[in-house]
Motif scaffolding. Sequence first.
Motif, PDB file in Angstrom:
ATOM      1  N   LEU A   1      44.707 -19.312   4.402  1.00  0.00           N
ATOM      2  CA  LEU A   1      44.100 -20.598   4.096  1.00  0.00           C
ATOM      3  C   LEU A   1      44.420 -21.590   5.215  1.00  0.00           C
ATOM      4  CD1 LEU A   1      42.387 -21.295   1.767  1.00  0.00           C
ATOM      5  CD2 LEU A   1      44.372 -22.178   0.553  1.00  0.00           C
ATOM      6  N   ASP A   2      43.387 -22.255   5.687  1.00  0.00           N
ATOM      7  CA  ASP A   2      43.570 -23.129   6.836  1.00  0.00           C
ATOM      8  C   ASP A   2      42.681 -24.361   6.718  1.00  0.00           C
ATOM      9  OD1 ASP A   2      44.543 -22.915   9.989  1.00  0.00           O
ATOM     10  OD2 ASP A   2      42.726 -24.089   9.651  1.00  0.00           O
TER      11      ASP A   2
ATOM     12  N   MET B   1      37.821 -28.070   7.009  1.00  0.00           N
ATOM     13  CA  MET B   1      37.857 -29.318   6.263  1.00  0.00           C
ATOM     14  C   MET B   1      38.084 -30.511   7.170  1.00  0.00           C
ATOM     15  SD  MET B   1      39.747 -29.398   2.627  1.00  0.00           S
ATOM     16  CE  MET B   1      39.298 -28.118   1.509  1.00  0.00           C
TER      17      MET B   1
ATOM     18  N   ILE C   1      45.548 -38.931  -3.916  1.00  0.00           N
ATOM     19  CA  ILE C   1      46.115 -37.589  -3.885  1.00  0.00           C
ATOM     20  C   ILE C   1      47.626 -37.625  -3.704  1.00  0.00           C
ATOM     21  CG2 ILE C   1      46.235 -35.510  -2.468  1.00  0.00           C
ATOM     22  CD1 ILE C   1      43.230 -35.692  -2.173  1.00  0.00           C
TER      23      ILE C   1
ATOM     24  N   ARG D   1      49.953 -38.241  -6.457  1.00  0.00           N
ATOM     25  CA  ARG D   1      50.179 -37.048  -7.270  1.00  0.00           C
ATOM     26  C   ARG D   1      51.123 -36.071  -6.567  1.00  0.00           C
ATOM     27  NH1 ARG D   1      50.638 -34.715 -12.178  1.00  0.00           N
ATOM     28  NH2 ARG D   1      49.827 -32.595 -12.219  1.00  0.00           N
TER      29      ARG D   1
ATOM     30  N   HIS E   1      53.813 -27.670  -4.199  1.00  0.00           N
ATOM     31  CA  HIS E   1      53.577 -26.264  -4.518  1.00  0.00           C
ATOM     32  C   HIS E   1      52.155 -26.013  -4.990  1.00  0.00           C
ATOM     33  CE1 HIS E   1      58.120 -25.156  -4.962  1.00  0.00           C
ATOM     34  NE2 HIS E   1      57.865 -25.903  -3.920  1.00  0.00           N
ATOM     35  N   ASN E   2      51.256 -26.837  -4.527  1.00  0.00           N
ATOM     36  CA  ASN E   2      49.836 -26.599  -4.788  1.00  0.00           C
ATOM     37  C   ASN E   2      49.114 -26.629  -3.445  1.00  0.00           C
ATOM     38  OD1 ASN E   2      47.096 -26.765  -5.328  1.00  0.00           O
ATOM     39  ND2 ASN E   2      47.400 -27.875  -7.246  1.00  0.00           N
ATOM     40  N   PRO E   3      48.727 -25.452  -2.935  1.00  0.00           N
ATOM     41  CA  PRO E   3      48.151 -25.385  -1.589  1.00  0.00           C
ATOM     42  C   PRO E   3      46.872 -26.195  -1.435  1.00  0.00           C
ATOM     43  CG  PRO E   3      47.938 -23.285  -2.745  1.00  0.00           C
ATOM     44  CD  PRO E   3      48.833 -24.138  -3.573  1.00  0.00           C
ATOM     45  N   VAL E   4      46.184 -26.453  -2.532  1.00  0.00           N
ATOM     46  CA  VAL E   4      44.961 -27.242  -2.414  1.00  0.00           C
ATOM     47  C   VAL E   4      45.299 -28.660  -1.982  1.00  0.00           C
ATOM     48  CG1 VAL E   4      42.838 -27.939  -3.533  1.00  0.00           C
ATOM     49  CG2 VAL E   4      43.965 -25.833  -4.232  1.00  0.00           C
ATOM     50  N   PHE E   5      46.367 -29.194  -2.519  1.00  0.00           N
ATOM     51  CA  PHE E   5      46.805 -30.521  -2.076  1.00  0.00           C
ATOM     52  C   PHE E   5      47.178 -30.485  -0.603  1.00  0.00           C
ATOM     53  CE2 PHE E   5      47.856 -31.512  -6.662  1.00  0.00           C
ATOM     54  CZ  PHE E   5      46.945 -32.541  -6.774  1.00  0.00           C
TER      55      PHE E   5
ATOM     56  N   LEU F   1      46.086 -28.548   1.631  1.00  0.00           N
ATOM     57  CA  LEU F   1      44.849 -28.405   2.384  1.00  0.00           C
ATOM     58  C   LEU F   1      44.217 -29.764   2.638  1.00  0.00           C
ATOM     59  CD1 LEU F   1      43.655 -25.687   3.221  1.00  0.00           C
ATOM     60  CD2 LEU F   1      42.141 -25.818   1.266  1.00  0.00           C
ATOM     61  N   ILE F   2      44.089 -30.537   1.594  1.00  0.00           N
ATOM     62  CA  ILE F   2      43.394 -31.820   1.712  1.00  0.00           C
ATOM     63  C   ILE F   2      44.208 -32.809   2.532  1.00  0.00           C
ATOM     64  CG2 ILE F   2      42.473 -33.754   0.402  1.00  0.00           C
ATOM     65  CD1 ILE F   2      41.862 -31.823  -1.866  1.00  0.00           C
TER      66      ILE F   2
ATOM     67  N   PHE G   1      43.311 -34.550   6.407  1.00  0.00           N
ATOM     68  CA  PHE G   1      43.222 -35.969   6.733  1.00  0.00           C
ATOM     69  C   PHE G   1      44.112 -36.359   7.912  1.00  0.00           C
ATOM     70  CE2 PHE G   1      42.008 -36.800   2.087  1.00  0.00           C
ATOM     71  CZ  PHE G   1      40.665 -36.748   2.404  1.00  0.00           C
TER      72      PHE G   1
ATOM     73  N   MET H   1      33.436 -27.132   3.082  1.00  0.00           N
ATOM     74  CA  MET H   1      34.560 -27.308   2.178  1.00  0.00           C
ATOM     75  C   MET H   1      34.516 -26.343   1.006  1.00  0.00           C
ATOM     76  SD  MET H   1      35.830 -31.118   1.364  1.00  0.00           S
ATOM     77  CE  MET H   1      36.096 -32.134   2.774  1.00  0.00           C
TER      78      MET H   1
ATOM     79  N   VAL I   1      35.610 -22.942   2.012  1.00  0.00           N
ATOM     80  CA  VAL I   1      37.057 -22.817   2.169  1.00  0.00           C
ATOM     81  C   VAL I   1      37.716 -22.622   0.807  1.00  0.00           C
ATOM     82  CG1 VAL I   1      39.166 -24.028   2.854  1.00  0.00           C
ATOM     83  CG2 VAL I   1      37.136 -24.149   4.299  1.00  0.00           C
ATOM     84  N   ILE I   2      37.297 -23.426  -0.152  1.00  0.00           N
ATOM     85  CA  ILE I   2      37.883 -23.312  -1.487  1.00  0.00           C
ATOM     86  C   ILE I   2      37.575 -21.937  -2.082  1.00  0.00           C
ATOM     87  CG2 ILE I   2      37.885 -24.248  -3.822  1.00  0.00           C
ATOM     88  CD1 ILE I   2      39.156 -26.101  -1.826  1.00  0.00           C
TER      89      ILE I   2
ATOM     90  N   HIS J   1      36.926 -19.253  -0.565  1.00  0.00           N
ATOM     91  CA  HIS J   1      37.716 -18.260   0.163  1.00  0.00           C
ATOM     92  C   HIS J   1      39.144 -18.196  -0.359  1.00  0.00           C
ATOM     93  CE1 HIS J   1      40.190 -16.936   3.719  1.00  0.00           C
ATOM     94  NE2 HIS J   1      39.310 -15.962   3.657  1.00  0.00           N
TER      95      HIS J   1
ATOM     96  N   GLN K   1      44.657 -16.959  -2.684  1.00  0.00           N
ATOM     97  CA  GLN K   1      45.645 -17.813  -2.057  1.00  0.00           C
ATOM     98  C   GLN K   1      45.786 -19.113  -2.842  1.00  0.00           C
ATOM     99  OE1 GLN K   1      45.737 -17.747   2.371  1.00  0.00           O
ATOM    100  NE2 GLN K   1      43.736 -16.792   2.197  1.00  0.00           N
ATOM    101  N   ILE K   2      44.792 -19.404  -3.664  1.00  0.00           N
ATOM    102  CA  ILE K   2      44.928 -20.530  -4.584  1.00  0.00           C
ATOM    103  C   ILE K   2      44.406 -20.087  -5.944  1.00  0.00           C
ATOM    104  CG2 ILE K   2      44.714 -22.283  -2.794  1.00  0.00           C
ATOM    105  CD1 ILE K   2      41.888 -22.650  -3.414  1.00  0.00           C
TER     106      ILE K   2
ATOM    107  N   GLN L   1      45.370 -24.407 -10.085  1.00  0.00           N
ATOM    108  CA  GLN L   1      45.692 -25.378  -9.042  1.00  0.00           C
ATOM    109  C   GLN L   1      44.487 -26.241  -8.705  1.00  0.00           C
ATOM    110  OE1 GLN L   1      47.166 -22.457  -6.284  1.00  0.00           O
ATOM    111  NE2 GLN L   1      49.309 -22.995  -6.685  1.00  0.00           N
TER     112      GLN L   1
ATOM    113  N   VAL M   1      44.039 -30.463  -9.050  1.00  0.00           N
ATOM    114  CA  VAL M   1      43.498 -31.364  -8.039  1.00  0.00           C
ATOM    115  C   VAL M   1      42.293 -32.121  -8.590  1.00  0.00           C
ATOM    116  CG1 VAL M   1      42.436 -31.508  -5.760  1.00  0.00           C
ATOM    117  CG2 VAL M   1      44.313 -29.907  -6.160  1.00  0.00           C
TER     118      VAL M   1
ATOM    119  N   THR N   1      43.419 -34.891 -10.840  1.00  0.00           N
ATOM    120  CA  THR N   1      43.956 -36.006 -10.061  1.00  0.00           C
ATOM    121  C   THR N   1      42.832 -36.860  -9.486  1.00  0.00           C
ATOM    122  OG1 THR N   1      45.871 -34.685  -9.432  1.00  0.00           O
ATOM    123  CG2 THR N   1      45.370 -36.610  -8.074  1.00  0.00           C
ATOM    124  N   ILE N   2      41.865 -36.192  -8.896  1.00  0.00           N
ATOM    125  CA  ILE N   2      40.797 -36.922  -8.211  1.00  0.00           C
ATOM    126  C   ILE N   2      39.855 -37.583  -9.210  1.00  0.00           C
ATOM    127  CG2 ILE N   2      38.710 -36.573  -6.859  1.00  0.00           C
ATOM    128  CD1 ILE N   2      40.314 -34.635  -5.148  1.00  0.00           C
TER     129      ILE N   2
END
Lengths: 239, 239
Positions: free
Chosen positions: A81-82, A86, A111, A114, A164-168, A170-171, A175, B86, B89-90, B92, B98-99, B103, B107, B110-111
């Motif tokens: 994941l990279d 994004m 974000i 959180r 511990h949430n890779p989505v966070f 990522l975002i 930025f 985007m 990526v999610i 993927h 990986q997520i 999770q 997110v 939160t958003i």
Amino acid sequence: MQDPTETGGEPSPGLVSTAIQAITQHIRSEGLAAGDPLPSEAAMTRQLNVSRTVVREAFRSLSAMRLIDMSAGRRATVAKLDTGAMSMVIEHGITTQQISVHQVYDVRRTIEMRTVALAALRRTEAEAAAIAQSARLMRENFQNPEIVMEHDIAFHEAIAAASHNPVFSLIVTAFSGVTRRTWVIGWRTRSSSEDQLKMIKGHEDIAEAILKGDPRLAAEHMAQHFDKSVKALLDAGIA
Amino acid sequence: MQDPTETGGEPSPGLVSTAIQAITQHIRSEGLAAGDPLPSEAAMTRQLNVSRTVVREAFRSLSAMRLIDMSAGRRATVAKLDTGAMSMVIEHGITTQQISVHQVYDVRRTIEMRTVALAALRRTEAEAAAIAQSARLMRENFQNPEIVMEHDIAFHEAIAAASHNPVFSLIVTAFSGVTRRTWVIGWRTRSSSEDQLKMIKGHEDIAEAILKGDPRLAAEHMAQHFDKSVKALLDAGIA
DNA sequence: GATAACAACCTGTCATACAGGTTTCAAGGG
DNA sequence: CCCTTGAAACCTGTATGACAGGTTGTTATC
């Protein structure tokens, strides 16, 4: 010329898009994980009955989005994941003036209020130390804005990681590019060294709250931090 | 011979990466906006002194990320902000495990607690109507899960749009793909029609709070909605 | 002056070629 | 027997040329 039994019927907006889908579909159906190898271009060429040009552009596109890794001589592999894609999207939005820095900061604030709370709840000792370390390095280098900025970015990314949430992660990481472009402006607005040190103190407060495991306090400090940052940018005339 | 210092390496040894940067740089330095045309492949080929193959793969990569639009016969143009990259990526991240869906929902929660509050404050009459309309269509079609789902997605995207911050829209929309894959599972968990209608009622409550312009109430309903959704997914065994 | 045919330009795809990196495997030396 | 070595096979990176088909502007005709 090519007419390999179009299954499904989509007149196809292009062979390349079809190839991209075929590859992602392959990843899905084979249940591939990060690091696993993909078929070679030649194999894909035969399977899809299209030219290598098409297959190659498909691979290259996925590589640009960082969904796969390519390197000379080796088969492509599924990528970890990279943030690559994004951050490019965000950057594109900024440079073409479709989104404003202010809007990005609003999202970041949302974000990170959180992530900081989650970090306070879930951080390991090592993560708490890394966060505190970044804050300390900000203070130690506070005469050098460039270095302070890098530690600031590392600080926020470390907090996201500690959630511990890779989505966070990522975002937040996506930025960082925007931050690099606007950070110095906000720093300059804090005219006095006193103001600058006060801002660094804010980071230390956040780190401390995370260390103590107090999510409410951590979120509060983070909110203050963002409110001041946004104000600094506004004072500098950044929309 | 392994060199682990390779990760995140900036020195891209490829001509294509260079070309991609040249194109994005061109957009930036020329101050192009969405819809503006880019140089032709031939022109880029001459400027960078590389083959058309390379230039083409660069263009195609940017097109895959939806930073530019390509179509046969016409020059490429700068693209409007789009979720394409985007969401890939999610997706993927999900397919390669990986997520986790959980999770993603954290997110989203939160958003969307923020988008719904902003929507309550900033929505136009038309936007409030569109949101309410989606909720109504959910109720009217509540026997047909597929259709309810589409209106549910439209509901959340409409709220994001009403926040008047395109970055929120971008992220919320990027998650829609995940929703499409898991929604039905959550729906089935709500065994009785009563439960299902209760869930729809939740959407109507949100829409009403937005119409009334009450951000706190809207956020509260949204929080309840997500808590129930996450619980439904957990009951269904989704990690 | 409006319209239709045309020419110039552009992208989409294919085929081929070759340079250089990577992996594999077997032959040869210790 | 194990280790080294080296070549073959495979793979990606880039270049070149060709042609089909779409788009646009221009010209010639009515």
